[in-house]
Write a protein that holds these residues in place. Structure first.
Motif, mmCIF file in Angstrom:
data_model
loop_
_atom_site.group_PDB
_atom_site.id
_atom_site.type_symbol
_atom_site.label_atom_id
_atom_site.label_comp_id
_atom_site.label_asym_id
_atom_site.label_seq_id
_atom_site.Cartn_x
_atom_site.Cartn_y
_atom_site.Cartn_z
ATOM 1 N N VAL A 327 -21.276 -3.697 -0.804
ATOM 2 C CA VAL A 327 -20.918 -4.180 -2.147
ATOM 3 C C VAL A 327 -22.035 -4.006 -3.169
ATOM 4 O O VAL A 327 -21.773 -4.022 -4.379
ATOM 5 C CB VAL A 327 -20.480 -5.663 -2.103
ATOM 6 N N ASN A 328 -23.265 -3.815 -2.698
ATOM 7 C CA ASN A 328 -24.393 -3.658 -3.621
ATOM 8 C C ASN A 328 -24.838 -2.204 -3.784
ATOM 9 O O ASN A 328 -25.820 -1.936 -4.486
ATOM 10 C CB ASN A 328 -25.576 -4.506 -3.137
ATOM 11 N N ASP A 329 -24.134 -1.281 -3.164
ATOM 12 C CA ASP A 329 -24.502 0.141 -3.216
ATOM 13 C C ASP A 329 -23.734 0.825 -4.346
ATOM 14 O O ASP A 329 -22.653 1.378 -4.140
ATOM 15 C CB ASP A 329 -24.209 0.799 -1.871
ATOM 16 N N HIS A 330 -24.293 0.807 -5.556
ATOM 17 C CA HIS A 330 -23.580 1.357 -6.698
ATOM 18 C C HIS A 330 -23.456 2.879 -6.623
ATOM 19 O O HIS A 330 -22.502 3.458 -7.158
ATOM 20 C CB HIS A 330 -24.257 0.940 -8.005
ATOM 21 N N LYS A 331 -24.380 3.536 -5.931
ATOM 22 C CA LYS A 331 -24.292 4.987 -5.797
ATOM 23 C C LYS A 331 -23.093 5.385 -4.930
ATOM 24 O O LYS A 331 -22.377 6.340 -5.247
ATOM 25 C CB LYS A 331 -25.594 5.537 -5.202
ATOM 26 N N LYS A 332 -22.875 4.662 -3.862
ATOM 27 C CA LYS A 332 -21.728 4.945 -2.999
ATOM 28 C C LYS A 332 -20.419 4.645 -3.725
ATOM 29 O O LYS A 332 -19.446 5.403 -3.624
ATOM 30 C CB LYS A 332 -21.831 4.111 -1.709
ATOM 31 N N ILE A 333 -20.390 3.546 -4.468
ATOM 32 C CA ILE A 333 -19.181 3.214 -5.221
ATOM 33 C C ILE A 333 -18.910 4.277 -6.274
ATOM 34 O O ILE A 333 -17.762 4.661 -6.519
ATOM 35 C CB ILE A 333 -19.317 1.811 -5.858
ATOM 36 N N ALA A 334 -19.976 4.807 -6.890
ATOM 37 C CA ALA A 334 -19.816 5.884 -7.870
ATOM 38 C C ALA A 334 -19.178 7.107 -7.220
ATOM 39 O O ALA A 334 -18.324 7.780 -7.828
ATOM 40 C CB ALA A 334 -21.164 6.252 -8.472
ATOM 41 N N GLN A 335 -19.554 7.396 -5.982
ATOM 42 C CA GLN A 335 -18.957 8.524 -5.264
ATOM 43 C C GLN A 335 -17.465 8.302 -5.033
ATOM 44 O O GLN A 335 -16.663 9.238 -5.156
ATOM 45 C CB GLN A 335 -19.680 8.729 -3.927
ATOM 46 N N LEU A 336 -17.101 7.065 -4.703
ATOM 47 C CA LEU A 336 -15.685 6.756 -4.472
ATOM 48 C C LEU A 336 -14.877 6.902 -5.756
ATOM 49 O O LEU A 336 -13.754 7.434 -5.744
ATOM 50 C CB LEU A 336 -15.552 5.344 -3.908
ATOM 51 N N ILE A 337 -15.427 6.420 -6.867
ATOM 52 C CA ILE A 337 -14.740 6.543 -8.154
ATOM 53 C C ILE A 337 -14.588 8.016 -8.526
ATOM 54 O O ILE A 337 -13.504 8.470 -8.934
ATOM 55 C CB ILE A 337 -15.507 5.783 -9.257
ATOM 56 N N THR A 338 -15.644 8.768 -8.366
ATOM 57 C CA THR A 338 -15.622 10.188 -8.705
ATOM 58 C C THR A 338 -14.583 10.932 -7.873
ATOM 59 O O THR A 338 -13.790 11.722 -8.400
ATOM 60 C CB THR A 338 -17.018 10.811 -8.483
ATOM 61 N N GLU A 339 -14.579 10.683 -6.569
ATOM 62 C CA GLU A 339 -13.625 11.356 -5.691
ATOM 63 C C GLU A 339 -12.191 11.002 -6.042
ATOM 64 O O GLU A 339 -11.306 11.865 -6.048
ATOM 65 C CB GLU A 339 -13.923 10.979 -4.239
ATOM 66 N N SER A 340 -11.941 9.739 -6.356
ATOM 67 C CA SER A 340 -10.569 9.328 -6.677
ATOM 68 C C SER A 340 -10.078 9.965 -7.969
ATOM 69 O O SER A 340 -8.905 10.326 -8.091
ATOM 70 C CB SER A 340 -10.472 7.804 -6.763
ATOM 71 N N LEU A 341 -10.976 10.117 -8.952
ATOM 72 C CA LEU A 341 -10.578 10.733 -10.218
ATOM 73 C C LEU A 341 -10.373 12.241 -10.070
ATOM 74 O O LEU A 341 -9.519 12.830 -10.738
ATOM 75 C CB LEU A 341 -11.623 10.442 -11.298
ATOM 76 N N ARG A 342 -11.136 12.868 -9.210
ATOM 77 C CA ARG A 342 -11.000 14.308 -9.008
ATOM 78 C C ARG A 342 -9.773 14.665 -8.168
ATOM 79 O O ARG A 342 -9.175 15.719 -8.340
ATOM 80 C CB ARG A 342 -12.267 14.855 -8.327
ATOM 81 N N ASN A 343 -9.421 13.784 -7.246
ATOM 82 C CA ASN A 343 -8.391 14.095 -6.262
ATOM 83 C C ASN A 343 -7.035 13.539 -6.695
ATOM 84 O O ASN A 343 -6.585 12.486 -6.227
ATOM 85 C CB ASN A 343 -8.795 13.537 -4.896
ATOM 86 N N THR A 344 -6.382 14.253 -7.583
ATOM 87 C CA THR A 344 -5.084 13.796 -8.099
ATOM 88 C C THR A 344 -4.035 13.733 -6.999
ATOM 89 O O THR A 344 -3.207 12.812 -6.965
ATOM 90 C CB THR A 344 -4.607 14.736 -9.219
ATOM 91 N N SER A 345 -4.069 14.680 -6.087
ATOM 92 C CA SER A 345 -3.069 14.699 -5.013
ATOM 93 C C SER A 345 -3.210 13.476 -4.114
ATOM 94 O O SER A 345 -2.207 12.925 -3.629
ATOM 95 C CB SER A 345 -3.188 15.980 -4.193
ATOM 96 N N LEU A 346 -4.448 13.035 -3.886
ATOM 97 C CA LEU A 346 -4.663 11.820 -3.089
ATOM 98 C C LEU A 346 -4.057 10.616 -3.797
ATOM 99 O O LEU A 346 -3.375 9.789 -3.173
ATOM 100 C CB LEU A 346 -6.159 11.593 -2.872
ATOM 101 N N ARG A 347 -4.277 10.518 -5.090
ATOM 102 C CA ARG A 347 -3.726 9.380 -5.838
ATOM 103 C C ARG A 347 -2.200 9.415 -5.879
ATOM 104 O O ARG A 347 -1.547 8.370 -5.824
ATOM 105 C CB ARG A 347 -4.298 9.352 -7.258
#
Length: 376
Positions: A327-347
């Motif tokens: 919960v305190n790893d903002h870099k990892k959370i940033a990766q998750l946000i980035t991946e979700s925005l890039r991956n339209t098919s996943l969403r």
């Protein structure tokens, strides 16, 4: 059948109680925090305005702020205790069942009275109620003593049923039910993935909520990915508001902040969720978050913390959402946000799956007869 419900007045309790309305029960509500009469709960017989023994209408706040020692003496001498008020309510109503919601706010406060009778007691655990006793200031001995008196347990996740048993609960677990009694399943206000233009962030920042980490993560997401979206930070605590307003990076984004004190009506929040590409909530302690279930129902891709592995009961990482493990790893959370925005098919796949999953497992209409049967 007379049912005495013991709870604070909040949205989740209201929604649960509404499942019992018009079903032949005589419903009574003991307002454990003495918050006052609520028109939205008028279908029950309220026990409110039981506490104040002096300055019942006005002047208490002034006395408390100007003369705190005098105020404490007046409270001790004149105000009515929970024990007295609740004992009187039981004596007057003669309920067949008592159902309390949350251990710290309700259960522990009525325990001494319940230990003097044999009335059936149902306990609904909410949120972090059982998972993190320390953060709530509850000793294990207190929890064990309370659970020993509980006859029937309702949890909002499988994890907490096991925790209760580990703490000594030996009676009947009635099952896992959402704290609000289920979700209204409606097609309205759900946009297709390619038309969703919001990112929602739950703004709690405390010993439990970790929204600041999310805001720091958003600062690391490539601008070209996140700028097309409007960011709604709802229920934002003051530290989150200050951080956002001072951030040079976030100033380049379109955002709206709703302070926690200006609670977003649930209907409006659901509308936003139906327009959101992703919904992010981060905390180090929780039960099954109602906001998560609502976001899934409305088709928003969930990025959610997973304290005690609770969220993985409904999210398969990388399939119908992303789990935040640190919960305190903002870099990892940033990766998750980035991946979700890039991956339209996943969403797109997640939206289809989640809407069906919630309709199957959390449909309010389907859960109603099950909830009614809990009391029979």
């Amino acid at each position: 059948m007379k049912i005495l419900l013991v709870s604070m007045n909040n949205h989740h309790f209201k929604r649960w109680a509404e499942q019992l309305e018009g079903q032949g029960f005589e419903l009574h509500w003991f307002d454990i925090l003495d918050q006052g009469k609520a028109t939205s709960l008028s279908f029950m017989n309220p026990i409110t305005d039981w506490k104040k023994g002096f300055l019942k209408k006005r002047g208490r706040t002034l006395v408390k702020s100007k003369f705190p020692q005098l105020y404490n003496k007046l409270v001790k001498h004149y105000d009515v205790t929970v024990d007295i008020a609740f004992s009187k309510a039981i004596q007057n109503i003669k309920p067949d069942i008592i159902h309390c919601f949350e251990m710290k706010i309700a259960g522990l406060k009525i325990l001494s009275v319940m230990q003097k009778n044999q009335l059936p007691l149902i306990y609904s655990s909410w949120g972090t109620d059982l998972y993190d006793l320390n953060v709530l200031g509850i000793k294990k001995e207190q929890a064990r003593e309370f659970l020993t008196r509980v006859d029937y347990l309702i949890t909002d996740c499988q994890r907490d049923a096991q925790i209760a048993m580990d703490l000594g609960f030996q009676n009947k677990h009635l099952g896992v039910f959402p704290g609000n009694g289920g979700l209204d399943i409606s097609e309205g206000h759900r946009l297709p993935v390619d038309q969703r233009n919001y990112i929602l962030v739950k703004g709690y920042e405390s010993a439990i909520g970790k929204a600041l980490t999310v805001m720091k993560a958003i600062e690391l997401v490539p601008l070209e990915l996140i700028q097309p979206f409007k960011i709604l930070i709802y229920s934002a605590d003051e530290s989150v508001i200050e951080y956002v307003l001072q951030s040079k990076i976030l100033s380049k984004l379109a955002y709206k902040i709703v302070p926690r004190s200006e609670n977003v009506p649930n209907k409006d929040l659901l509308n936003y969720m139906g327009r959101a590409a992703i919904h992010i909530a981060n905390s180090n302690s929780d039960g099954m978050p109602n906001a998560l279930l609502e976001a899934m129902c409305m088709g928003a891709f969930p990025i959610q913390s997973n304290p005690g592995q609770v969220t993985e009961e409904v999210i398969k990482h990388g399939e119908n959402g992303f789990l935040i493990e640190e919960v305190n790893d903002h870099k990892k959370i940033a990766q998750l946000i980035t991946e979700s925005l890039r991956n339209t098919s996943l969403r797109m796949a997640a939206q289809e799956y989640n809407i069906g999953f919630i309709a199957k497992n959390y449909n309010r209409d389907k859960l109603r007869p099950q909830i009614i049967n809990l009391y029979l």
